[in-house]
Design a protein around this motif. Structure first.
Motif, PDB file in Angstrom:
ATOM      1  N   UNK A   1      31.334  36.625  30.366  1.00  0.00           N
ATOM      2  CA  UNK A   1      31.138  36.625  31.813  1.00  0.00           C
ATOM      3  C   UNK A   1      31.154  38.026  32.408  1.00  0.00           C
ATOM      4  N   UNK A   2      30.953  39.023  31.547  1.00  0.00           N
ATOM      5  CA  UNK A   2      30.683  40.371  32.038  1.00  0.00           C
ATOM      6  C   UNK A   2      31.842  41.329  32.088  1.00  0.00           C
ATOM      7  N   UNK A   3      33.014  40.962  31.597  1.00  0.00           N
ATOM      8  CA  UNK A   3      34.167  41.862  31.620  1.00  0.00           C
ATOM      9  C   UNK A   3      34.261  42.649  30.314  1.00  0.00           C
ATOM     10  N   UNK A   4      34.693  43.894  30.424  1.00  0.00           N
ATOM     11  CA  UNK A   4      34.989  44.680  29.231  1.00  0.00           C
ATOM     12  C   UNK A   4      36.384  44.291  28.739  1.00  0.00           C
TER      13      UNK A   4
ATOM     14  N   UNK B   1      39.571  35.469  35.015  1.00  0.00           N
ATOM     15  CA  UNK B   1      39.798  36.916  35.014  1.00  0.00           C
ATOM     16  C   UNK B   1      38.491  37.672  35.210  1.00  0.00           C
ATOM     17  N   UNK B   2      37.413  37.225  34.569  1.00  0.00           N
ATOM     18  CA  UNK B   2      36.116  37.887  34.738  1.00  0.00           C
ATOM     19  C   UNK B   2      35.620  37.769  36.175  1.00  0.00           C
ATOM     20  N   UNK B   3      35.803  36.613  36.782  1.00  0.00           N
ATOM     21  CA  UNK B   3      35.413  36.416  38.189  1.00  0.00           C
ATOM     22  C   UNK B   3      36.210  37.356  39.087  1.00  0.00           C
ATOM     23  N   UNK B   4      37.499  37.483  38.829  1.00  0.00           N
ATOM     24  CA  UNK B   4      38.351  38.371  39.622  1.00  0.00           C
ATOM     25  C   UNK B   4      37.912  39.814  39.474  1.00  0.00           C
ATOM     26  N   UNK B   5      37.680  40.248  38.253  1.00  0.00           N
ATOM     27  CA  UNK B   5      37.277  41.634  38.008  1.00  0.00           C
ATOM     28  C   UNK B   5      35.951  41.947  38.693  1.00  0.00           C
TER      29      UNK B   5
END
Length: 608
Positions: A36-39, A401-405
Motif C-alpha cells: 500500500x505504498x509505505x517504505x 499504517x500505510x493509510x496513516x503514513x
C-alpha cells in the motif's frame, strides 16, 4: 558529545514503518504496508520467517476455519494469509516445512518497498518523550549494529521486545474474574501463563526401529497420559507443554531443556513401554529445539479485548480484523497437570471483530502491535493468539499504517480518525480481507451494469456478484445475524452448462481503470501446512476445486469485441487487472475450466 565505540559502529537506516518480528503477524503487516505504498523494514531475529509456523517449530496455522460449513459459514481467513497458504498448497505437494519458509521469504523479497533483515534482533530504542525515535538492532552473523528510524514502530515479536524496550504498558499472567467481569477467568489473579511446546515428526520405516531413552529423559506411564491421546505418531503432540508456571521469557532455556526431556520421555513410552507394540517400525524423523511459545507479554492498548467482547461479538466501529478460534485455555502446569484435561475450548457464539484500538499502545505515541502480544485479557488472548488470527490482525495493522503514513497525520491523531479508519477498512476489503459487518462500499461500476449469465442456480444468482458481500457467514457459528445477510453471495452456473459465462452491459459506455474478480476457494474448509494426518484429512491440499482455473474477459469497445484478459492455471481467490480502457459497453467473463468443480463460481466483481 563523544560517541563510545559501540555507537560509532551503528549503521543508520531510515524508513517509514519498522516492523519487529517475522512471524505471520509481522510478515502480513510488512507486506500489507509495503503493497500500500509505505517504505518498510522487517526485522527478524532468526534465519527464517514464520515464527511458530516455520520449519524451526512446525505448528500448523489455526484460526476460524473449524466453524466452517459449506455455503453457510465461510470462516477461514482470507487476504495475505490465504494467498500464502494457497501458494504453499500448490507449490508444496510434498508438504515440506522448509518450502513454507521459502514462500514467506520470496513474498518479502518480491516487494520493492520492503527491506528484510534476517538474524537481526532488536536490543533497545531511542526515545524522546513518549515517542520512539529509533530502534537499535544487532546482527551477530555479520557483526553489524543498526539504528533504524521510522515514523511508526510495530512490535510483532510475540514476546514484545520492542515495546518492552520502549517502556510500553504491558501485562502478564491471568486476570482475576472481577477485573473485567469475565466468567471464565480465575478467581484471583496470578502470574501463570500458557506453556510452551516442542513438536516432532516421525515415520514408519518398514522395519524395527529401536529407541534408546536418553538418561536425562523423563518417564511417563499410560496413566500419566490418560487425558492425552497418543495413538498417532506422525506428528508431535501440542500437549507436550511446559513452563506455564514459570517466566516464559527469562526461563526459556530451562523450559526448552525440560521440554526435550518430556518429549523423549513420551516417545520412550510409545516405543518401549509395551503399551504400543504397533510403534515398532516407527522412528523420530525431526524434533524441534525452539519452543513454540504461546504466551508471555500482552501490551495494554487503547482497548483491552475481553471475553465479553468475544462472546457478544461487539460491532467495533474501528474493526480491523476478526477471530473465531475457541477460547483455548490450558492448565499452567501443562503435562504435569496429570489429573486435568490438557485444554478447555469453548467456542464463542459468533465470529468476532478485533478493533484497531487493541493494536495501538496506550502510552507510546507511535507504537502499534499485532500477534499474540496484542491488547487482550488472558481469556480473550486464548482465542486471538492463534496464527491465522494474528496474521489478519497484522494485515489490518499494516494496511492502516500505510493509510496513516500517506495522510501525513501522526499515529497519535490518526488512530481515532473515523475517515482514515473507514478508508483502511475499505482497502482491506478490496485486497481480499474480511471484516464482520463491513461491505465493499466504494463506487463499483459493475453495479451500474445489467448482469446476465449463461445459466444460474437458484441459490447462486448472477446479480449476487455485485451485492458487496465477499463470503457467506450467516450459518452456524457465523457472524452476528445483524452483521450479515443470508445467501450464498456468489454466481453459480448450472452443472449442465459446459461453457458458462457472465456478462455486464452498460446503457452508456464507461471508462475502466481496473477489474477485480473474487473467486471461491472453499473458505468453509481448513487449509494449512501440517504434518498431522487428522488435520490433513480436513483439507484439500492443492488448488481448491471450487476455484476457476482458466478464464478470459472480453470487452466490447466501440462495437468491436476484444480479449483483454486470459488467465490460465489460476488457484488464487482474487485477481486484479489494471487495464485502463475507455468506452467499454460490455464485459463478458468466459469460464473455460475449474480446478475440479462441475460448475463455475464467481463471488464478486468490482470495476473501477
Amino acid at each position: 558529545m563523544q560517541l563510545d565505540q559501540e555507537e560509532r559502529k551503528r549503521t543508520i537506516l531510515n524508513t517509514q514503518l519498522f516492523v519487529a518480528g517475522g512471524g505471520l503477524a509481522g510478515v502480513s503487516a510488512a507486506l500489507a504496508a509495503a503493497r500500500n505504498g509505505a517504505r518498510v523494514i522487517l526485522c527478524q531475529d532468526r534465519s527464517v520467517l514464520g515464527g511458530n509456523a516455520s520449519s524451526e517449530v512446525r505448528m500448523h496455522v489455526s484460526g476460524s476455519s473449524p466453524r466452517g460449513k459449506e455455503l453457510q459459514t465461510e470462516a477461514r481467513e482470507s487476504g495475505i494469509i490465504e494467498e500464502i497458504m494457497l501458494e504453499c498448497a500448490v507449490r508444496n505437494p510434498q508438504r515440506s516445512a522448509s518450502m513454507l519458509d521459502l514462500i514467506l521469504h520470496e513474498k518479502c523479497m518480491d516487494e520493492p518497498l520492503l527491506t528484510l533483515m534476517l538474524n537481526t534482533a532488536v536490543v533497545g530504542v531511542r526515545k524522546e518523550g513518549n515517542r520512539i525515535m529509533a530502534a537499535y538492532a544487532n546482527r551477530e552473523s555479520t557483526e553489524d549494529r543498526f539504528e533504524i528510524t521510522a515514523d511508526i514502530f510495530v512490535d510483532c515479536t510475540g514476546d514484545g521486545r520492542l515495546g518492552y524496550e520502549a517502556g510500553a504498558s504491558f501485562t502478564t499472567g491471568r486476570e482475576a474474574a472481577g477485573e473485567y467481569g469475565e466468567s471464565a477467568a480465575v478467581a484471583l489473579s496470578d502470574a501463570y501463563r500458557l506453556g510452551s511446546s516442542l513438536l516432532f515428526t516421525a515415520r514408519d520405516e518398514g522395519k524395527p526401529m529401536p529407541f534408546v531413552k536418553p538418561a536425562w529423559a523423563r518417564t511417563f506411564s499410560e496413566d500419566d497420559l490418560r487425558f492425552r491421546g497418543h495413538n498417532s505418531w506422525e506428528y508431535g503432540f501440542w500437549w507436550i507443554e511446559f513452563g506455564g508456571t514459570m517466566d516464559t521469557i527469562k526461563d526459556n532455556e530451562t523450559i526448552r531443556d525440560e521440554l526435550l526431556a518430556i518429549m523423549m520421555g513420551v516417545w520412550d513410552h510409545i516405543k518401549n513401554s509395551g503399551n504400543h507394540p504397533e510403534s515398532m517400525n516407527w522412528a523420530l524423523d525431526w524434533f524441534g529445539f525452539l519452543p513454540g511459545k504461546r504466551e508471555s507479554r500482552r501490551f495494554i492498548g487503547k482497548h483491552v479485548l475481553t471475553q465479553n467482547d468475544l462472546e457478544q461479538a461487539v460491532d467495533f466501529e474501528d474493526v480491523i480484523a476478526y477471530g473465531g478460534w475457541s477460547m483455548d485455555t490450558h492448565p499452567p502446569a501443562g503435562i504435569d497437570a496429570k489429573e486435568e484435561k490438557p485444554c478447555a475450548q469453548p467456542y464463542t457464539p459468533h465470529m468476532y471483530g478485533i478493533p484497531l484500538r487493541s493494536l495501538i499502545s496506550e502510552n507510546i505515541a507511535n507504537l502499534m502491535f499485532a500477534g499474540r502480544n496484542m491488547s487482550a485479557t488472558h481469556i480473550a488472548f486464548s482465542s486471538t493468539r492463534v496464527m491465522a488470527t494474528c496474521a489478519v490482525a497484522g494485515e489490518g495493522l499494516g494496511t492502516f499504517a500505510a493509510v496513516v503514513l500517506k495522510s501525513g497525520k501522526p499515529l497519535a491523531d490518526a488512530w481515532c480518525d473515523k475517515q482514515l479508519i473507514a478508508k483502511a477498512q475499505q482497502q482491506l476489503l478490496r485486497q481480499g480481507a474480511y471484516l464482520p459487518g463491513r461491505l465493499l462500499a466504494d463506487g463499483n461500476r459493475a453495479a451500474e451494469a445489467r448482469i446476465t449469465a449463461s445459466s444460474e442456480q437458484e441459490i447462486g444468482r448472477a446479480a449476487q456478484v455485485i451485492d458487496g458481500h465477499t463470503r457467506t457467514v450467516s450459518g452456524p457459528l457465523g457472524v452476528r445475524p445483524d452483521l450479515t445477510e443470508p445467501g450464498t453471495h456468489r454466481w453459480m452456473s448450472e452443472p449442465s452448462d459446459k461453457a458458462p459465462w457472465l456478462e455486464l452491459r452498460w446503457d452508456e459506455p464507461i471508462d475502466i481503470r481496473a477489474i477485480t474478480i473474487v473467486l471461491d476457494t472453499g473458505l468453509h474448509r481448513h487449509l494449512s501446512l501440517t504434518h498431522q494426518k487428522a488435520q490433513q484429512s480436513k483439507m484439500i491440499w492443492g488448488p481448491q476445486p471450487e476455484t476457476i482455473k482458466q478464464f478470459r474477459i472480453l470487452a466490447e469497445i466501440s462495437g468491436e469485441v476484444t480479449e483483454i484478459v486470459h488467465v490460465r492455471d489460476n488457484y488464487m481467490r482474487q485477481a486484479k487487472f489494471d487495464i485502463p480502457i475507455n468506452s467499454v459497453s460490455c464485459l463478458r467473463l468466459e469460464v473455460i475450466e475449474t480446478n475440479g468443480f462441475n460448475h463455475a463460481r464467481i463471488v464478486n466483481i468490482h470495476i473501477e
